[in-house]
Design an enzyme around this catalytic site. Structure first.
Site, mmCIF file in Angstrom:
data_model
loop_
_atom_site.group_PDB
_atom_site.id
_atom_site.type_symbol
_atom_site.label_atom_id
_atom_site.label_comp_id
_atom_site.label_asym_id
_atom_site.label_seq_id
_atom_site.Cartn_x
_atom_site.Cartn_y
_atom_site.Cartn_z
ATOM 1 N N HIS A 257 0.849 -1.198 0.000
ATOM 2 C CA HIS A 257 0.000 0.000 0.000
ATOM 3 C C HIS A 257 0.877 1.238 0.000
ATOM 4 O O HIS A 257 1.831 1.313 0.767
ATOM 5 C CB HIS A 257 -0.904 -0.006 1.230
ATOM 6 C CG HIS A 257 -2.036 0.969 1.148
ATOM 7 N ND1 HIS A 257 -1.848 2.336 1.192
ATOM 8 C CD2 HIS A 257 -3.366 0.775 0.999
ATOM 9 C CE1 HIS A 257 -3.027 2.937 1.084
ATOM 10 N NE2 HIS A 257 -3.968 2.022 0.965
ATOM 11 N N ARG A 273 -6.116 10.153 -0.786
ATOM 12 C CA ARG A 273 -5.818 10.569 -2.158
ATOM 13 C C ARG A 273 -7.092 10.652 -2.986
ATOM 14 O O ARG A 273 -7.238 11.529 -3.828
ATOM 15 C CB ARG A 273 -4.819 9.595 -2.806
ATOM 16 C CG ARG A 273 -3.388 9.796 -2.320
ATOM 17 C CD ARG A 273 -2.476 8.672 -2.794
ATOM 18 N NE ARG A 273 -2.777 7.428 -2.106
ATOM 19 C CZ ARG A 273 -2.893 6.251 -2.693
ATOM 20 N NH1 ARG A 273 -2.735 6.134 -3.990
ATOM 21 N NH2 ARG A 273 -3.164 5.181 -1.990
#
Lengths: 659, 247
Positions: A257, A273
């Site tokens: 990740h 994000r």
């Protein structure tokens, strides 16, 4: 010998196991769930950002449907996924969200009117439709064409697990907590339950069942740096493989990740994000658009993680006493948004980093996050080689993620797989020929064997230190089987792990006190974990191509001509030091979406010889228009409806797509 | 250059007791450890177990403050060990298991059994108006603010801190605790749940429920998720008084 009988034995009390047990119970079959911890403490809890389901309620999700979700998922998988299973999944995911909505999950809802969001670093005003007001909202996530991720602030897994675990209590399903399966009981063709150890008392007993399901989650703790909970040690994977009959699929496919906080390794959601957060380097430069002009920060996780490490290697990392890292900047999202939609992120930054993400940058670096590989099953969730053994969720490889999973598709998979596999397990138990005839001798033999192994460890004086061995294994994996892989490093990992395996056969414990014995637990788990680590490292060494999260610097291209196939690993004998690898080809002629460019990441790949013909055939079907609407066209390309349980078939209603 | 300070040597005094060892007696055992930058009790306890005492029992799962496994008494106050930084504590740190819950060993207690019992008793699930859900249809709409209000109460991680910090729970074994009362408040708020105040009165309208609370509010002070327990318990009590005096 204590034996507990049930219809369905579910190993693992996270979302997949719970939902599967509920499905079986509702069809009239008794289920018992074994869990290392209280069910609500399972790692499903840690899912933050949300679950993907193509509800298309929000403005930025309009036009979304199963087809778009299907394509995103297959592209994300780098064509490693089983496309029929992906179809089953994308059609069931909206049903799962709606079921959970009825069960009480407080999904974040659409508010009509204007709102300000951040897209590509810019503040933008979008307007939500009146008719969508109060429906389940979606946010943006990596690797998706539409805003599809349904969420409960950034505690989605928490809210889902709370609702589903409470639903299981409502259905009177017992959860036997602090119980660990040590081995599956089987006769070489049929699985009949498990040998289980009580982690509080140390007692070893047998559970005998018509159907046994593994829903034990991932194996992140094979690595030193992982976002996974400490219980995610892959023991469910290992006991399936140790039957010598059931196989593990694609274990070399390991996801890293992009945004684990540095250095603690705790996850902060992709929603950061998705909601507009940016990645920056030591000099404050937003670097992702330089590498990925199309999707920028929101390319798939494998691609973003690689670009981050590449950028650090070029000397752009921020330096700290623990090493180098990059920055996640969510300050532009504003205080209100962070305090409402990213409050777990705020908590984590506050407690573990001592920073306030409303005004400070967050130190991040990729860490192990997800195990795409798992117990190989048919689309029904049953092992093709060991009858009566099922698997669901992260522990399974049925295989909807291929070589890279999209964010938001895992917590979605847990409940969807639970719904689907729960029905198939019930079908299995319905059949009179599957009534478990209990060979008492066999059960006894398995129990005695496990007890003998434990006694050997407890009685060994001056044995190897299990926690030291585990640490060495984790370091080998993190150093050599990470984001960028090469032949020599993978070979070093395999050699090192084989040596460790030999030492692990000689582990001892310092304390033999009755009751909970954490050292003994590490001692018997570490041997299983090293076998699993070897399966990953050896599979990665053998696969001389790059696909999804499996990136070989020495073989940087995806090679469909030679590697459009799934790795199957079995562990044949107790004294083996390597898994036995076989391969299962994927056939482009049967694919709805033949292999091509993903839309982000590397553009060069080696085609499978059958791909162009299939692509042309599909174009012809599409161009002829004979098929009709999108549903009919899909059916013409790759029918899948017959694979779903009847209760889960059928279309999904949307505001723009009434039934 | 920042001033380089010598690392502190921390002394951990840990309550040790394994009820399954015949003759074992509860005792405080001391361990010494050099503090590291960013050290949490999760890191410290694992280091003690790996390097000094393999038999030490404690519980961690997520180590990120979200699963509720690691609640313990830290210098006399219930809290989550995983997100407690040693730099915020003195050089001598006393750790004990949570009171009220059944002891497994050392710092490990059986919160799971207690919470399951509470859930069964208070029926902590949505009692749906109709059990059959048409999964193909658009979900029922809910006001976005209401969804957020429900989520605010739904954030409970059942760690047990509120029960450990509760005066009533020490005296009444059957008290449902702030965790239980908060859940009732949560379902009361939820329009998907068909239960009425009459039903809730049956569940918590007595001294084992909302009337057992002495308003000491230790629960509110120690809740690691900062749930609004004070207002929720007060509000629920008013509603239950109304319900109780109605008939």
């Amino acid at each position: 010998m204590k034996v507990i009988y049930t219809d369905v034995l579910v190993i693992g009390g996270g979302l997949a196991g719970l939902r599967l047990a509920i499905g079986a119970k509702r069809r009239g079959h008794d289920a018992i769930i074994l869990s290392l911890v209280p069910a609500k403490r399972s790692h499903s809890k840690a899912a933050q950002g949300g679950m993907q389901a193509s509800l298309a309620n929000v403005t930025k999700g309009q036009g979304d449907n199963e087809d778009v979700h299907f394509e995103d998922t297959v592209r994300g998988s780098d064509w490693g996924a089983d496309q029929e299973v992906v179809r089953m999944f994308v059609n069931t995911s909206p049903k799962a969200v709606r079921e959970l909505a009825a069960w009480g999950v407080p999904w974040s809802r659409v508010r009509k009117g204007d709102r300000q969001v951040v897209i590509n670093g810019q503040k933008v005003t979008i307007t939500e439709r009146d008719e969508a007001h109060g429906t389940v909202a979606q946010r943006d996530f990596g690797g998706t064409k539409k805003w599809r991720t349904c969420y409960v602030a950034d505690a989605t897994g928490h809210a889902m697990l709370t609702a589903v675990a409470d639903r299981a209590i409502a259905e009177s399903i017992p959860v036997h907590e602090r119980m660990e399966a040590l081995a599956l009981i089987h006769d070489g063709g049929r699985c009949l339950g498990a040998v289980v150890r009580n982690l509080v008392t140390g007692e070893v007993l047998a559970y005998v069942a018509k159907a046994t399901a593994i829903a034990t989650g991932g194996a992140g703790r094979l690595y030193r740096n992982t976002t996974n909970a400490v219980i995610c040690e892959g023991i469910g994977h290992a006991i399936a493989m140790e039957t010598g009959v059931a196989a593990l699929g694609n274990m070399e496919a390991v996801q890293f990740h992009p945004t684990a906080i540095f250095p603690a390794g705790i996850l902060v959601t992709e929603g950061c994000r998705g909601d507009g957060g940016l990645l920056k380097d030591a000099s404050g430069h937003r670097f992702m658009p330089d590498y990925e002009p199309e999707k920028k920060e929101l390319a798939s996780r494998d691609v973003v993680s690689r670009r981050m490490e590449e950028h650090i290697k070029k000397g752009n990392g921020a330096k700290s006493r623990f090493g180098e890292h990059l920055w996640l900047d969510i300050t532009l999202l504003g205080e209100h948004h962070i305090h409402h939609n990213l409050r777990e992120v705020w908590d984590i930054c506050h407690y573990f980093l001592g920073v306030d993400p409303v005004k400070d940058l967050i130190a991040v670096r990729p860490a192990q996050h997800y195990t795409m590989g798992g117990v190989r099953t048919k689309p029904t969730g049953e092992s093709p080689t060991l009858k009566g053994l099922f698997a669901a969720g992260e522990a399974a490889c049925w295989d909807m993620h291929g070589f890279n999973r999209l964010g938001g598709n895992s917590v979605a998979e847990t409940v969807v797989a639970g719904m689907i596999v729960g029905e198939f397990i019930a079908d299995f138990c319905d059949k009179s020929e599957n009534a478990a005839t209990v060979p008492v001798g066999l059960v006894q033999e398995f129990v005695e064997r496990e007890k003998a192994k434990l006694d050997e460890i407890v009685n060994r004086r001056n044995g190897e230190d299990p926690s030291a061995i585990k640490l060495e294994m984790q370091d080998l994996m993190t150093a050599n089987v990470g984001i960028f892989r090469t032949g020599p490093e993978l070979q070093a990992a395999v050699d090192g792990l084989q040596k460790l395996l030999a030492r692990a056969r000689n582990v001892g414990v310092r304390s033999s006190a009755p009751g909970p014995n954490p050292e003994l637990v590490t001692a018997y788990r570490v041997q299983k974990m090293i076998r699993l680590a070897l399966t990953i490292a050896y599979g990665a060494l053998t696969r001389t191509e790059s696909r999804g999260a499996h990136f070989r610097s020495d073989y940087p291209r995806r090679n469909d001509a030679e590697w459009l196939k799934r790795t199957l690993a079995t562990w044949k004998g107790d004294s083996d030091t390597l898994p036995t690898l076989n391969y299962e080809p994927l056939d482009p002629r049967r694919m709805e979406l033949p292999p091509g460019w993903r839309g982000y990441g590397a553009k060069d790949y080696i085609d499978h010889p059958d791909t162009p013909a299939r692509a042309a055939e599909i174009e012809k079907i599409k161009a002829s228009g004979a098929a009709g609407d999108r549903i009919a066209l899909q059916r013409a390309l790759m029918p899948y409806d017959h694979l779903l349980p009847p209760v889960l078939r059928g279309r999904n209603e949307r505001i723009d797509e009434p039934l | 250059m920042a001033e380089v300070k010598a690392a502190r040597t921390l002394t951990f005094k840990i309550l040790r007791y394994n009820p399954r060892v015949p003759g074992d007696k509860p005792r405080l055992q001391s361990y010494q450890l050099e503090e590291a930058d960013g050290m949490t009790l999760f890191i410290a306890l694992n280091e003690i177990r790996d390097k000094q005492d393999a038999s030490l029992a404690f519980d961690f799962v997520c180590r990120a403050g979200i699963c509720g496994s690691c609640a313990m008494t830290i210098d006399g106050r219930p809290g989550l060990a995983c997100r407690t930084l040693t730099k915020n504590l003195g050089a001598e740190i006393t750790l004990a298991p949570l009171p009220v819950f059944e002891l497994i060993a050392d710092l490990s207690v059986d919160t799971g059994k207690w919470m399951r019992g509470m859930s069964e008793r208070l029926q902590t699930w949505v009692h749906m108006k109709q059990e059959e859900i048409d999964l193909k249809r658009i979900e029922d709409r809910m006001d976005p603010d209401l969804a957020e209000e429900i989520f605010e109460l739904d954030r409970c991680i059942e760690c047990g801190c509120c029960v450990a910090g509760c005066g009533t729970a020490r005296m009444r074994e059957d008290f449902v605790g702030a965790v239980g009362l908060n859940k009732v408040a949560r379902f009361r708020l939820d329009p998907r749940d068909k239960r009425t105040d009459d039903d809730y009165y049956e569940l918590v309208g007595d001294d084992a429920g909302v009337f057992g609370c002495m308003s000491l509010l230790g629960c509110h002070d120690v809740c690691p998720k900062q749930l609004p327990l004070q207002t929720q318990i007060a509000f629920l009590r008013r509603k239950m008084v109304l319900q109780g005096t109605k008939g």
